[in-house]
Design a protein around this motif. Sequence first.
Motif, PDB file in Angstrom:
ATOM      1  N   ALA A  22       0.825  -1.202   0.000  1.00 60.94           N
ATOM      2  CA  ALA A  22       0.000   0.000   0.000  1.00 60.94           C
ATOM      3  C   ALA A  22       0.859   1.251   0.000  1.00 60.94           C
ATOM      4  O   ALA A  22       1.960   1.269   0.552  1.00 60.94           O
ATOM      5  N   SER A  23       0.326   2.281  -0.621  1.00 62.35           N
ATOM      6  CA  SER A  23       0.964   3.595  -0.563  1.00 62.35           C
ATOM      7  C   SER A  23      -0.129   4.649  -0.510  1.00 62.35           C
ATOM      8  O   SER A  23      -1.259   4.421  -0.949  1.00 62.35           O
ATOM      9  N   GLY A  24       0.215   5.798   0.060  1.00 59.48           N
ATOM     10  CA  GLY A  24      -0.736   6.908   0.082  1.00 59.48           C
ATOM     11  C   GLY A  24      -1.683   6.936   1.254  1.00 59.48           C
ATOM     12  O   GLY A  24      -2.569   7.794   1.315  1.00 59.48           O
ATOM     13  N   ILE A  25      -1.541   5.978   2.180  1.00 57.54           N
ATOM     14  CA  ILE A  25      -2.378   5.982   3.379  1.00 57.54           C
ATOM     15  C   ILE A  25      -1.506   5.703   4.593  1.00 57.54           C
ATOM     16  O   ILE A  25      -0.398   5.176   4.461  1.00 57.54           O
ATOM     17  N   ASN A  26      -2.044   6.040   5.757  1.00 55.21           N
ATOM     18  CA  ASN A  26      -1.396   5.684   7.006  1.00 55.21           C
ATOM     19  C   ASN A  26      -1.701   4.211   7.251  1.00 55.21           C
ATOM     20  O   ASN A  26      -2.609   3.844   7.986  1.00 55.21           O
ATOM     21  N   PHE A  27      -0.931   3.374   6.633  1.00 55.80           N
ATOM     22  CA  PHE A  27      -1.241   1.953   6.461  1.00 55.80           C
ATOM     23  C   PHE A  27      -1.598   1.261   7.767  1.00 55.80           C
ATOM     24  O   PHE A  27      -2.554   0.479   7.829  1.00 55.80           O
ATOM     25  N   SER A  28      -0.879   1.553   8.810  1.00 59.29           N
ATOM     26  CA  SER A  28      -0.995   0.761  10.037  1.00 59.29           C
ATOM     27  C   SER A  28      -2.358   0.893  10.728  1.00 59.29           C
ATOM     28  O   SER A  28      -2.692   0.059  11.560  1.00 59.29           O
ATOM     29  N   ILE A  29      -3.144   1.901  10.398  1.00 55.54           N
ATOM     30  CA  ILE A  29      -4.396   2.110  11.130  1.00 55.54           C
ATOM     31  C   ILE A  29      -5.602   1.501  10.429  1.00 55.54           C
ATOM     32  O   ILE A  29      -6.721   1.589  10.953  1.00 55.54           O
ATOM     33  N   TYR A  30      -5.391   0.890   9.270  1.00 59.21           N
ATOM     34  CA  TYR A  30      -6.524   0.373   8.500  1.00 59.21           C
ATOM     35  C   TYR A  30      -6.523  -1.146   8.419  1.00 59.21           C
ATOM     36  O   TYR A  30      -5.467  -1.783   8.309  1.00 59.21           O
ATOM     37  N   ALA A  31      -7.739  -1.699   8.424  1.00 63.54           N
ATOM     38  CA  ALA A  31      -7.896  -3.112   8.103  1.00 63.54           C
ATOM     39  C   ALA A  31      -7.667  -3.306   6.610  1.00 63.54           C
ATOM     40  O   ALA A  31      -7.981  -2.428   5.802  1.00 63.54           O
ATOM     41  N   ILE A  32      -7.141  -4.439   6.266  1.00 60.29           N
ATOM     42  CA  ILE A  32      -6.890  -4.795   4.868  1.00 60.29           C
ATOM     43  C   ILE A  32      -7.550  -6.149   4.600  1.00 60.29           C
ATOM     44  O   ILE A  32      -7.471  -7.063   5.442  1.00 60.29           O
ATOM     45  N   ASP A  33      -8.188  -6.238   3.459  1.00 58.42           N
ATOM     46  CA  ASP A  33      -8.894  -7.462   3.090  1.00 58.42           C
ATOM     47  C   ASP A  33      -8.306  -8.061   1.822  1.00 58.42           C
ATOM     48  O   ASP A  33      -7.766  -7.336   0.979  1.00 58.42           O
ATOM     49  N   TRP A  34      -8.482  -9.362   1.703  1.00 55.49           N
ATOM     50  CA  TRP A  34      -8.302 -10.042   0.418  1.00 55.49           C
ATOM     51  C   TRP A  34      -9.671 -10.540  -0.035  1.00 55.49           C
ATOM     52  O   TRP A  34     -10.383 -11.196   0.733  1.00 55.49           O
ATOM     53  N   TYR A  35     -10.026 -10.191  -1.258  1.00 57.24           N
ATOM     54  CA  TYR A  35     -11.228 -10.693  -1.914  1.00 57.24           C
ATOM     55  C   TYR A  35     -10.798 -11.538  -3.106  1.00 57.24           C
ATOM     56  O   TYR A  35      -9.663 -11.431  -3.583  1.00 57.24           O
ATOM     57  N   ARG A  36     -11.729 -12.343  -3.611  1.00 65.17           N
ATOM     58  CA  ARG A  36     -11.491 -13.051  -4.861  1.00 65.17           C
ATOM     59  C   ARG A  36     -12.765 -13.036  -5.692  1.00 65.17           C
ATOM     60  O   ARG A  36     -13.877 -12.921  -5.154  1.00 65.17           O
ATOM     61  N   GLN A  37     -12.559 -13.170  -6.981  1.00 67.21           N
ATOM     62  CA  GLN A  37     -13.701 -13.142  -7.894  1.00 67.21           C
ATOM     63  C   GLN A  37     -13.494 -14.117  -9.036  1.00 67.21           C
ATOM     64  O   GLN A  37     -12.433 -14.134  -9.671  1.00 67.21           O
ATOM     65  N   ILE A  38     -14.538 -14.927  -9.261  1.00 68.18           N
ATOM     66  CA  ILE A  38     -14.593 -15.815 -10.405  1.00 68.18           C
ATOM     67  C   ILE A  38     -15.478 -15.141 -11.437  1.00 68.18           C
ATOM     68  O   ILE A  38     -16.494 -14.541 -11.079  1.00 68.18           O
ATOM     69  N   PRO A  39     -15.124 -15.238 -12.724  1.00 69.76           N
ATOM     70  CA  PRO A  39     -15.959 -14.594 -13.751  1.00 69.76           C
ATOM     71  C   PRO A  39     -17.426 -14.989 -13.621  1.00 69.76           C
ATOM     72  O   PRO A  39     -17.750 -16.175 -13.473  1.00 69.76           O
ATOM     73  N   GLY A  40     -18.295 -13.989 -13.639  1.00 70.96           N
ATOM     74  CA  GLY A  40     -19.726 -14.246 -13.559  1.00 70.96           C
ATOM     75  C   GLY A  40     -20.263 -14.370 -12.146  1.00 70.96           C
ATOM     76  O   GLY A  40     -21.471 -14.538 -11.961  1.00 70.96           O
TER      77      GLY A  40
END
Length: 114
Positions: free
Chosen positions: A23-41
Amino acid sequence: VQLQASGGGLVQPGGSLRLSCKASGINFSIYAIDWYRQIPGKQRELVARITSGGSTNYTDSVKGRFTISRDNAKRSVFLQMNSLKPEDTAVYFCHTYARSYDFWGRGTQVTVSS
């Protein structure tokens, strides 16, 4: 704000991959971060989340196989994926909600196939 995901690829069933999100451009340490996934359709699915304090949660289908972690000094979040299955095949995105906006990385393709 930029989220740059990397680490995807082609792996055989039972194999492992490690995704990274920088990440860049944010105060990274104060935010939750998620992983999402997507299958076509299909709708984008939340896979794992790590809070600013390091608490984690996972969708049921990946519990015990995936581990999310963060390194605030490197402004990075990682998703260690073990015992991969064909149904894990998807484009994986990192995400954060910061300053009242949703920010998404570009996505990295994970393909699990023999």
